[in-house]
Scaffold this motif. Structure first.
Motif, PDB file in Angstrom:
ATOM      1  N   TYR A 150     -42.272 -56.065  41.702  1.00  0.00           N
ATOM      2  CA  TYR A 150     -42.288 -55.056  43.037  1.00  0.00           C
ATOM      3  C   TYR A 150     -42.443 -54.111  43.263  1.00  0.00           C
ATOM      4  O   TYR A 150     -42.640 -53.221  44.347  1.00  0.00           O
ATOM      5  N   GLY A 151     -42.235 -52.806  42.053  1.00  0.00           N
ATOM      6  CA  GLY A 151     -42.218 -51.317  41.848  1.00  0.00           C
ATOM      7  C   GLY A 151     -40.880 -50.418  42.505  1.00  0.00           C
ATOM      8  O   GLY A 151     -40.525 -51.576  43.684  1.00  0.00           O
ATOM      9  N   CYS A 152     -40.472 -49.305  41.886  1.00  0.00           N
ATOM     10  CA  CYS A 152     -39.473 -49.034  42.394  1.00  0.00           C
ATOM     11  C   CYS A 152     -39.364 -48.893  44.099  1.00  0.00           C
ATOM     12  O   CYS A 152     -38.637 -49.042  45.051  1.00  0.00           O
ATOM     13  N   ALA A 189     -39.009 -53.970  37.789  1.00  0.00           N
ATOM     14  CA  ALA A 189     -38.360 -52.746  36.790  1.00  0.00           C
ATOM     15  C   ALA A 189     -39.619 -51.875  36.839  1.00  0.00           C
ATOM     16  O   ALA A 189     -40.777 -51.950  38.162  1.00  0.00           O
ATOM     17  N   CYS A 190     -39.429 -50.543  36.805  1.00  0.00           N
ATOM     18  CA  CYS A 190     -40.205 -49.511  37.107  1.00  0.00           C
ATOM     19  C   CYS A 190     -41.971 -49.701  36.202  1.00  0.00           C
ATOM     20  O   CYS A 190     -41.759 -49.984  35.198  1.00  0.00           O
ATOM     21  N   THR A 224     -48.412 -57.822  42.689  1.00  0.00           N
ATOM     22  CA  THR A 224     -47.585 -56.818  43.609  1.00  0.00           C
ATOM     23  C   THR A 224     -47.990 -55.941  44.529  1.00  0.00           C
ATOM     24  O   THR A 224     -48.830 -55.929  44.897  1.00  0.00           O
ATOM     25  N   PRO A 225     -46.834 -55.380  45.305  1.00  0.00           N
ATOM     26  CA  PRO A 225     -47.523 -55.041  46.476  1.00  0.00           C
ATOM     27  C   PRO A 225     -47.858 -53.533  46.075  1.00  0.00           C
ATOM     28  O   PRO A 225     -47.784 -53.204  46.934  1.00  0.00           O
TER      29      PRO A 225
ATOM     30  N   CYS B  85     -38.738 -43.632  39.629  1.00  0.00           N
ATOM     31  CA  CYS B  85     -38.300 -44.791  40.162  1.00  0.00           C
ATOM     32  C   CYS B  85     -37.193 -44.900  40.584  1.00  0.00           C
ATOM     33  O   CYS B  85     -36.868 -45.980  41.300  1.00  0.00           O
ATOM     34  N   PHE B  86     -36.133 -43.799  40.881  1.00  0.00           N
ATOM     35  CA  PHE B  86     -34.587 -43.552  41.799  1.00  0.00           C
ATOM     36  C   PHE B  86     -33.736 -44.980  41.758  1.00  0.00           C
ATOM     37  O   PHE B  86     -33.184 -44.926  42.428  1.00  0.00           O
TER      38      PHE B  86
END
Lengths: 294, 191
Positions: A150-152, A189-190, A224-225, B85-86
């Motif tokens: 997803y990405g943060c 996760a980041c 991933t978006p 990343c917040f």
């Protein structure tokens, strides 16, 4: 449906395949993209750190351009989505909006606060909807295990439709495309992109742990978006493999490309050749699945 | 990286040099909620960077601000390891927005023209926006990494170029660059 398309910087530069795939998919599902050709960068946190007021003003300018068209903004990047929607929330405050509008007035612009900022993933699932999406699927993903990354920033953007700790959007999308989503804990996760030039060791290790777990869970591709996640996960994957001491070899697809593949688009048109980790095995496996007639 | 070890508040060699540093941060966008921090460590426990680089400890950063360790905080290279990343902002039970405090502290460091890979990257990025409206990836990457860093990338740039994946070498400024520059200037003047 018409949307003010804000591709951002990276989807027009090193991740051009994302822009190309997004346009193809949007056309297929009947979304007209009106590109905000003269919109500036969202600031990506750097401009926000350097001068928060300038970042707010620049994003207000972008939002005002969409407002003039009477359209909502469409993003294809987690970071664009975060910083544009953060600005949009800040600009709901009448005092802040007035202050920023005084700056915009110098350009003959004004933002009234009436625009929504949406990511393509959300538009596909909520506005196009699963039924209409599924109607366009010509090559169901079948048993191919696809995992989300997803990405943060997409998850932590204000107004995100997803539960940041347990999102379901990409998994739902994979199901709509006739596939089998694989879940694993590091899907939220980041990727480390925002420290890639400053602490590459940290960024590579962060993405490596996600790739490793997804692979261990049986994924044959990641979706991933976010183009920034894509850059780290794909272009730096050889370094990630070195960092964890095993070959990861996991193709990474932009969400738009995954949708395009399931719609039966030619992989070459979706820019898959631009990836550093070969998508060929995945495409070959996909081509073995039965094609659904229109 | 020199500095006190993770988990402690300050080493014996670090002395408070600015008792009002916390007020300075509090007055900046992102720093507003600093005072409500109860040092519960939810932020650090959520931090994916700290898990790999314990020198970046966000809970400790807040403590150091409150203690007035201005120079120690601003000269710490680990400040630039935050990956934005917040997770800490999302999870903080007191809504302190620790990640936004990092933004505020970096703002001070950039205003003082501090050196290092972090400030260099931020400045290259902002310069690129001023120059083209959108960023020119090739330029930002080169200016951030410098030639030595680029060489450390090994074959990656060549492999990306081979795949047609390399960022464009030629800049493609927006037509509206003068407008964008005027807006950034106006915002900086605080008009």
């Amino acid at each position: 449906m018409r949307l003010a398309y804000f591709p951002g910087c990276v989807a027009l530069d090193s991740c051009r395949e994302l822009d190309i795939a997004t346009r193809l998919v949007a056309e297929e599902v009947g979304i007209e993209l009106v590109e905000l050709e003269d919109a500036g960068c969202c600031g990506a946190g750097n401009l926000q750190e350097y001068n928060p007021e300038a970042a707010l003003a620049l994003n207000a300018r972008t939002l005002s351009m969409a407002e003039d068209l009477g359209l909502d903004v469409l993003t294809v990047c987690g970071t664009c989505q975060l910083y544009l929607s953060r600005a949009n929330v800040a600009l709901r405050d009448p005092e802040t909006r007035e202050r920023v509008n005084r700056l915009l007035a110098r350009l003959g612009r004004r933002y009234g606060g009436g625009v929504r900022v949406k990511h393509f993933l959300q538009v596909l699932l909520e506005d196009v909807g699963p039924r209409r999406l599924a109607a366009h699927v010509r090559r169901p993903l079948g048993n191919l295990p696809v995992a989300a990354f997803y990405g943060c920033h997409l998850l932590r953007a204000p107004g995100a439709a997803e539960d940041a700790e347990d999102p379901r959007a990409i998994e739902r999308l994979v199901e709509v495309l006739g596939g089998t989503p694989v879940t694993y804990s590091r899907r939220t996760a980041c990727c480390g992109f925002h420290v890639l030039t400053v602490r590459q060791d940290v960024a590579v290790k962060m993405s490596a742990l996600g790739l490793q777990e997804a692979r261990g869970a049986g994924a044959q591709a990641l979706a991933t978006p976010c183009p920034l996640c894509h850059l780290v996960l794909d272009a730096y994957q050889h370094k990630a493999s070195r960092a964890v001491g095993e070959p990861l070899n996991l193709p990474v697809l932009h969400v738009s490309q995954l949708v395009g593949l399931s719609f039966g688009f030619d992989p070459a048109r979706l820019g898959l050749r631009r990836h550093l980790v070969s998508v060929k095995p995945f495409v070959r496996a996909l081509e073995d699945t039965e094609v659904v007639k229109a | 990286m020199a500095g006190p070890k993770a988990g402690t508040v300050a080493s014996s060699t670090v002395r408070p040099d600015s008792p009002t540093f916390w007020k300075e941060v509090l007055g900046l966008p992102g720093g507003e909620a600093l005072a409500t921090c109860i040092q519960c460590n939810t932020c650090t426990s959520s931090c994916p960077v700290e898990a790999l680089e314990p020198e970046f400890n966000i809970r400790r950063l807040i403590a150091r601000i409150k203690l007035g360790l201005r120079e120690d905080v601003l000269s710490d290279e680990a400040l630039w390891a935050c990956a934005r990343c917040f997770a800490c902002v999302a999870r903080c039970p007191k809504h302190v927005r620790p990640g936004d405090i990092v933004e505020a502290v970096r703002h001070i460091a950039l205003g003082e023209e501090r050196e290092g890979p972090g400030p260099r990257h931020a400045r290259a990025f902002v310069e690129s926006i001023r120059d083209g409206g959108r960023i020119h990836e090739a330029r930002v990457t080169l200016e951030s990494l410098r030639l030595a860093g680029l060489l450390r990338e090994g074959w990656l740039p060549a492999r990306m170029a081979w795949r047609g994946k390399a960022p464009r070498l030629r800049r493609r400024p927006l037509k509206s660059v003068p407008e964008i520059r005027a807006l950034l200037d106006a915002a900086e003047e605080g008009a």
